[in-house]
Design an enzyme around this catalytic site. Structure first.
Site, mmCIF file in Angstrom:
data_model
loop_
_atom_site.group_PDB
_atom_site.id
_atom_site.type_symbol
_atom_site.label_atom_id
_atom_site.label_comp_id
_atom_site.label_asym_id
_atom_site.label_seq_id
_atom_site.Cartn_x
_atom_site.Cartn_y
_atom_site.Cartn_z
ATOM 1 N N HIS A 292 0.883 -1.178 0.000
ATOM 2 C CA HIS A 292 0.000 0.000 0.000
ATOM 3 C C HIS A 292 0.918 1.225 0.000
ATOM 4 O O HIS A 292 1.768 1.357 -0.868
ATOM 5 C CB HIS A 292 -0.919 -0.118 1.226
ATOM 6 N N HIS A 343 -1.952 -2.025 -10.205
ATOM 7 C CA HIS A 343 -2.964 -1.404 -9.370
ATOM 8 C C HIS A 343 -4.218 -2.259 -9.365
ATOM 9 O O HIS A 343 -4.532 -2.913 -10.356
ATOM 10 C CB HIS A 343 -3.294 0.017 -9.859
ATOM 11 N N ASP A 402 3.209 5.616 -6.865
ATOM 12 C CA ASP A 402 4.411 5.408 -6.061
ATOM 13 C C ASP A 402 5.676 5.265 -6.895
ATOM 14 O O ASP A 402 6.782 5.430 -6.378
ATOM 15 C CB ASP A 402 4.242 4.176 -5.164
HETATM 16 N N1 COA Z 1 5.260 -6.904 -9.504
HETATM 17 C C1 COA Z 1 5.210 -8.253 -9.584
HETATM 18 N N2 COA Z 1 4.055 -8.946 -9.657
HETATM 19 C C2 COA Z 1 2.924 -8.221 -9.672
HETATM 20 C C3 COA Z 1 2.900 -6.830 -9.629
HETATM 21 C C4 COA Z 1 4.129 -6.162 -9.530
HETATM 22 N N3 COA Z 1 4.198 -4.855 -9.453
HETATM 23 N N4 COA Z 1 1.630 -6.387 -9.677
HETATM 24 C C5 COA Z 1 0.860 -7.472 -9.747
HETATM 25 N N5 COA Z 1 1.644 -8.576 -9.746
HETATM 26 C C6 COA Z 1 1.206 -9.950 -9.762
HETATM 27 C C7 COA Z 1 0.449 -10.277 -8.499
HETATM 28 O O1 COA Z 1 1.340 -10.657 -7.446
HETATM 29 C C8 COA Z 1 -0.412 -11.420 -8.960
HETATM 30 O O2 COA Z 1 0.380 -12.592 -9.033
HETATM 31 P P1 COA Z 1 -0.163 -13.986 -8.457
HETATM 32 O O3 COA Z 1 -1.388 -14.273 -9.257
HETATM 33 O O4 COA Z 1 0.982 -14.915 -8.703
HETATM 34 O O5 COA Z 1 -0.447 -13.755 -7.001
HETATM 35 C C9 COA Z 1 -0.759 -11.020 -10.383
HETATM 36 O O6 COA Z 1 0.297 -10.134 -10.811
HETATM 37 C C10 COA Z 1 -2.066 -10.314 -10.547
HETATM 38 O O7 COA Z 1 -2.141 -9.329 -9.558
HETATM 39 P P2 COA Z 1 -3.213 -8.171 -9.627
HETATM 40 O O8 COA Z 1 -4.560 -8.753 -9.446
HETATM 41 O O9 COA Z 1 -2.968 -7.317 -10.809
HETATM 42 O O10 COA Z 1 -2.765 -7.295 -8.398
HETATM 43 P P3 COA Z 1 -3.555 -6.991 -7.089
HETATM 44 O O11 COA Z 1 -4.752 -6.189 -7.422
HETATM 45 O O12 COA Z 1 -3.723 -8.211 -6.267
HETATM 46 O O13 COA Z 1 -2.523 -6.081 -6.331
HETATM 47 C C11 COA Z 1 -0.981 -4.339 -6.102
HETATM 48 C C12 COA Z 1 -2.332 -4.753 -6.679
HETATM 49 C C13 COA Z 1 -0.846 -2.834 -6.246
HETATM 50 C C14 COA Z 1 -0.919 -4.706 -4.614
HETATM 51 C C15 COA Z 1 0.128 -5.074 -6.884
HETATM 52 O O14 COA Z 1 0.090 -4.658 -8.218
HETATM 53 C C16 COA Z 1 1.499 -4.826 -6.282
HETATM 54 O O15 COA Z 1 1.886 -5.508 -5.335
HETATM 55 N N6 COA Z 1 2.269 -3.832 -6.826
HETATM 56 C C17 COA Z 1 3.553 -3.517 -6.277
HETATM 57 C C18 COA Z 1 3.415 -2.709 -5.004
HETATM 58 C C19 COA Z 1 2.923 -1.306 -5.285
HETATM 59 O O16 COA Z 1 3.445 -0.603 -6.131
HETATM 60 N N7 COA Z 1 1.915 -0.865 -4.507
HETATM 61 C C20 COA Z 1 1.386 0.483 -4.620
HETATM 62 C C21 COA Z 1 -0.074 0.454 -4.943
HETATM 63 S S1 COA Z 1 -0.670 2.088 -5.252
#
Ligand code: COA
Length: 465
Positions: A292, A343, A402
Site C-alpha cells: 500500500h 494497481h 508510487d
Molecule cells: N510486480 C510483480 N508482480 C505483480 C505486480 C508487480 N508490481 N503487480 C501485480 N503482480 C502480480 C500479483 O502478485 C499477482 O500474481 P499472483 O497471481 O501470482 O499472485 C498477479 O500479478 C495479478 O495481480 P493483480 O490482481 O494485478 O494485483 P492486485 O490487485 O492483487 O494487487 C498491487 C495490486 C498494487 C498490490 C500489486 O500490483 C502490487 O503488489 N504492486 C507492487 C506494489 C505497489 O506498487 N503498490 C502500490 C499500490 S498504489
C-alpha cells in the site's frame, strides 16, 4: 590456556539465547504447519480472497460520495480498460490540478474542503478553512516533549500512529461520535499531522542517527506544503516551485476511494462506533504496508538496486534483464514485486502517476535527476511485458503513483523515512471524509464471515497431554 575469558555469566546468557532461538524456530515450524489451507478450498467455498471477485474487481462493500477511482468499464460483464480517472466529490483531479497550476495557487487546502464538505470552496470558505487549520495546527501543551521527545521511534509511520492514539488523552471530548465533534477532531488531525511527522523525524534523527535536531515553529500564513518544507529544513528556506510540487503530491494522495486498504480499515473501525483516534491510527498502520503506501519507500530501494545492478541505465535490454531478476526473486528485496507497478483498479494508467511524472520532470532537469527519471520511465515501459510473460493473463499493468513519488521526495530533499508519512499526512483528509460518511450513512457494524475449517478434537486434560 583459554583464548578468551568469557565470564560465566555471559556464557549462560549466550546459552540461554541459543536455547530461546531454537525454541522459537520449533514453534515457528508448528505455527507454519497449522496455518495451511488447500488452495482449492478457497474456490470450493467461494471465498473472495483479498475481498475480490474472480475477475479481480473489488467486492462491493458500500456506497460513497467522496471519491470515484475509475480504471475500467464493465461491458456485458467483461472488463474494458480505460485511462484512469480520479474524481474527488465529482470533480476530476486532473482539472483541479490544472486550475491550481493556472492560478499559481496551493491546492491541498481546497481539496480538504472539497473532500469534507462536498463542493469546491468559495474564496471566503477557503480563507476560513486556512484560518481554522492554522488555529488548530498547534499541538497540545507538552505533547512534543511528552509523546515524541521522550519516546523516539525508528519508524515514523509507527510514531504517527502512536501520536494519533495519544491525542485521545488530550481531547476533552474524545468519544463523542457526533458529526460536529468528529469534524472538529478531523480538522485538528489534518492540521497537526505535519508537525507530528516532522518532530517525530527530528527525534529519530537525533536519537538513532546521532545528528542534530531542530524544531522550527510553523508560520501562520503558510500552506500545508510550505509548513512541511519550512519545519523540515535546517535553514527553513525553500523555493516556491518546490512547495508547489510538494503541494501537488499532497493533492494527489489526499483520497482514493473507500476500498483502498487503509480507508477500508478506517471505515471498518468507524463502523464499530469507536473513537476518531482509534480509527485513524488503524488506517495509518494499514498504509505502512509495502503493498500500500509503503510502496513509495520500496520503489526507492528498488531504484537504488537497479542503479547498482545495471551498468548502462539507458540500455533497455540491461534494465529488462534486471527486472526479470526482480520478478524471479533473485534481486532486490526478493519479494518478486516490481514496486510502483500495478494497481487493483487502474488498468491503462494511474492519473496520479501521469500528472506527477509530467510536473516533476520540469524540476528534475534543474536538480540533476533526469537520468533517474528516465530509468523509472524504462521500468514503466518494460514491466508490463515482463509480467504478462511471467504471470500470464491479460491484465494490463500500469505505473502507479508510487513509482515517481519517492524520487520526487528525494529531489525535494525530503528524507526517505518520510516518504510514506507524507502520504499519511495527505490521506488524513480522505480518511476523515470516509469516517464521517461511515458514521452518517453506514449504520451497521462491518462483520464479514470466515468459514471454519478445523476438524473437531477432543479436549484432553493438561495432565494427560
Ligand atoms: N510486480 C510483480 N508482480 C505483480 C505486480 C508487480 N508490481 N503487480 C501485480 N503482480 C502480480 C500479483 O502478485 C499477482 O500474481 P499472483 O497471481 O501470482 O499472485 C498477479 O500479478 C495479478 O495481480 P493483480 O490482481 O494485478 O494485483 P492486485 O490487485 O492483487 O494487487 C498491487 C495490486 C498494487 C498490490 C500489486 O500490483 C502490487 O503488489 N504492486 C507492487 C506494489 C505497489 O506498487 N503498490 C502500490 C499500490 S498504489
Amino acid at each position: 590456556m583459554k583464548m578468551f575469558n568469557i565470564p560465566m555469566h555471559n556464557q549462560e546468557m549466550t546459552e540461554a539465547a541459543a536455547a530461546h532461538e531454537k525454541s522459537l524456530e520449533q514453534l515457528t515450524e508448528q505455527l507454519t504447519s497449522c496455518n495451511v489451507f488447500d488452495p482449492e478450498d478457497f474456490q470450493r467455498y467461494h471465498v473472495k480472497r483479498g475481498l475480490r471477485n474472480s475477475d479481480g474487481t473489488g467486492v462491493l462493500a458500500g456506497l460513497t460520495n467522496v471519491c470515484n477511482v475509475h480504471g475500467y468499464v464493465l461491458d456485458e460483464g467483461e472488463k474494458s480498460p480505460i485511462d484512469g480517472q480520479l474524481v474527488y466529490r465529482g470533480v476530476d483531479v486532473t482539472e483541479l490540478v490544472r486550475g491550481c497550476i493556472a492560478e499559481n495557487r496551493f491546492g491541498y487546502e481546497e481539496c480538504v474542503w472539497l473532500l469534507l464538505f462536498g463542493s469546491l470552496p468559495t474564496r471566503a470558505q477557503l480563507d476560513s478553512l486556512r484560518d481554522v487549520l492554522a488555529y488548530y495546527r498547534e499541538l497540545p501543551e507538552g505533547f512534543i516533549e511528552d509523546m515524541i521527545l521522550r519516546a523516539p521511534c525508528k519508524d515514523i509511520m509507527n510514531k504517527l500512529a502512536s501520536s494519533v492514539l495519544a491525542l485521545y488523552a488530550y481531547d476533552e471530548n474524545p468519544d463523542d461520535t457526533s458529526i460536529k465533534n468528529v469534524l472538529r477532531q478531523s480538522l485538528q488531525l489534518i492540521a497537526r499531522m505535519p508537525q507530528i511527522m516532522v518532530a517525530s523525524y527530528q527525534v529519530k534523527r537525533r536519537y538513532f542517527d546521532h545528528k542534530s535536531m531542530y524544531v522550527h515553529s510553523p508560520k501562520q500564513e503558510h500552506s500545508m506544503a510550505e509548513t512541511i518544507l519550512r519545519t523540515m529544513r535546517s535553514n527553513k528556506s525553500f523555493e516556491e516551485e518546490e512547495a508547489h510540487l510538494l503541494d501537488l503530491c499532497l493533492v494527489l494522495h489526499a483520497e482514493h476511494g473507500g476500498g483502498n486498504n487503509s480507508t477500508f480499515v478506517t471505515r471498518a473501525v468507524s463502523s464499530s462506533g469507536s473513537d476518531t483516534y482509534s480509527a485513524i491510527a488503524a488506517g495509518i498502520g494499514a498504509l505502512k504496508g509495502p503493498k500500500h503506501g509503503g510502496a513509495n519507500l520500496k520503489v526507492i530501494e528498488m531504484l537504488h538496486a537497479i542503479e547498482e545492478g545495471v551498468d548502462n541505465w539507458e540500455d533497455d535490454s540491461q534494465v529488462k534483464d534486471f527486472l526479470y531478476k526482480l520478478v524471479s526473486k533473485e534481486a532486490g528485496d526478493r519479494s518478486g514485486l516490481i514496486y510502483g507497478m500495478g494497481h487493483a483498479v487502474y488498468t491503462k494508467s494511474d492519473p496520479r502517476a501521469v500528472i506527477l511524472k509530467e510536473n516533476a520532470m520540469k524540476l528534475a532537469g534543474r536538480k540533476g535527476y533526469e537520468a533517474q527519471f528516465r530509468l523509472l520511465d524504462a521500468v514503466e515501459r518494460l514491466t508490463p511485458e515482463i509480467l504478462a510473460e511471467r504471470k500470464g493473463g491479460d491484465k494490463l499493468i500500469c505505473a502507479n503513483v508510487d513509482l515517481y513519488s519517492g524520487l520526487v521526495y528525494e529531489m525535494l530533499g525530503i528524507p526517505v523515512e518520510l516518504n510514506t508519512p507524507i502520504f499519511a499526512v495527505a490521506r488524513m483528509a480522505g480518511w476523515c471524509a470516509h469516517r464521517i460518511e461511515e458514521i452518517a450513512t453506514g449504520g451497521r457494524i462491518m462483520r464479514p464471515a470466515y468459514k471454519a475449517m478445523s476438524s473437531p478434537k477432543a479436549y484432553v486434560p493438561l495432565s494427560e497431554r
